[in-house]
Scaffold this active site. Structure first.
Site: not given
Ligand code: MRU
Length: 363
Positions: A52-54, A89, A200, A241, A252
């Site tokens: 995860r994470g852009a 996503r 997170q 993001d 987020k």
């Protein structure tokens, strides 16, 4: 960055030729890896937030295209693969950016060459991400250096979610300046928002800061405003993001509230992001698609019990419903500046255009 003396990226090609990634669903309790053998593996890893994470979502999607080409390099199959990955996503624009980049190079070569070309392009995306994050660190370091000099004491920096090396290929966006400041001997201490519902901050940011020896304290998401009122936050740095051409920052959920509190208390609030996070097609953040995830992530929480088992327990009464929107938008007017690989600019259309005249013109 390093964990127990070993240097890691979040995704790499193993000696066997497989795509290997850190399995972030097991952190902070276990540093495990997962092998991605097929397009379906890559799509599943993104969807379930094993990665995860852009920027890392983009890098994984690029490898997903390479894996798809390995099973069938035809135009039709690759178009279908891109649709599958795109559907995982919706919010981080890095996903579409990476898919477009890989598809563009694949369209220019014959099917038999596509596997090699796709793997090379995915590796180039990873290497470029590392370099961009390093440069974000270099520019952000000067900001921290200046503030630390003025403060004349340890600088307290608040961050939300995880925008460190685990969210990227290495270094991170919001945390790259922090690592560089720490390594340069500038005393920094990080307030780590736990970042409900998936935590997170508590699980990933605390893990990576701890592994690098950066002093930090995990706080409940709602404490930040109070700490700012008491002068205990000197700077906020978050990731993004999707940042629009008008410099609205989607990140987020909970980021917006931190920006409001920062504005009310005169605390500088920066977003750190590479060019791959900018959506030049959108002016206003209200048009960014906001991911809605399972309510189970709000009604339940997962952690390690005293017996050492990873367990998920319910927090909310049976019968209560929950809403789980994963991101929010901080309007540009609340953002002091954007830290990018090309330098720091004002959070405005003009600021972005000044740094990226070439990219903007390409739209
Ligand atoms: O839902 P996640 O964990 O993928 O969300 C991550 C974030 O919101 C990060 O702040 C963002 O991707 C920036 S990453 C450098």
């Amino acid at each position: 960055l390093r964990v127990s003396g070993t240097h890691y990226r979040t995704i790499w090609i193993a000696e066997s030729g497989t795509v290997r990634a850190i399995d972030q669903s097991r952190l902070p309790f276990e540093l495990a890896t997962i092998d991605l053998e097929t397009l379906a593996d890559a799509a599943q890893a993104i969807k379930t937030m094993v990665v995860r994470g852009a920027p890392l979502i983009g890098a994984t999607a690029a490898y997903g295209m390479a894996l798809a080409a390995r099973s069938n390099p035809s135009d039709a199959h690759l178009a279908e693969a891109a649709r599958t990955l795109q559907a995982t996503r919706p919010t981080a624009i890095n996903l579409l950016w990476a898919l477009t980049r890989v598809r563009t190079v694949l369209a220019e070569v014959q099917p038999k060459e596509r596997v090699d070309v796709a793997f090379r392009e995915a590796a180039a995306i990873c290497d470029a991400d590392v370099e961009q994050c390093r440069l974000i660190g270099v520019h952000g370091l000067e900001l921290i250096r200046g503030l630390a000099k003025t403060a004349g004491r340890r600088l307290n920096i608040l961050t939300h979610c995880n925008a460190g090396w685990l969210a990227c290929v290495d270094w991170g966006t919001a945390l790259a300046p922090v690592y560089m400041a720490h390594d340069a001997g500038i005393p920094v201490h990080i307030w780590v928002d736990e970042t409900r519902p998936r935590n997170q901050g508590a699980a990933l940011t605390a893990f990576e800061l701890g592994a690098h020896g950066v002093p930090h304290t995990v706080i409940a998401d709602n404490l930040g405003g109070h700490l700012m009122q008491r002068g205990q936050v000197d700077l906020v740095i978050v990731g993004s993001d999707r940042t629009t051409a008008g410099a609205d920052v989607c990140n987020k959920v909970g980021t917006y509230l931190k920006a409001l509190a920062a504005r009310d208390n005169g605390v500088p609030f920066y977003a750190a992001l590479p060019a791959s996070t900018i959506d030049w097609s959108l002016q206003a953040g209200s048009a960014v698609p906001i991911e809605e995830r399972s309510p189970d992530e709000v009604t339940h929480i997962t952690g390690r019990s005293s017996s050492g088992r990873i367990e998920t327990v319910r927090l909310v009464p049976e019968g209560s419903t929950a809403l789980n929107l994963a991101f929010d938008v901080t309007p540009a007017r609340l953002v002091t500046g954007l830290i990018t690989e090309r330098g720091i600019c004002s959070a405005s259309r003009a600021g972005l255009q000044r740094l990226y005249p070439d990219l903007r013109a390409a739209q």
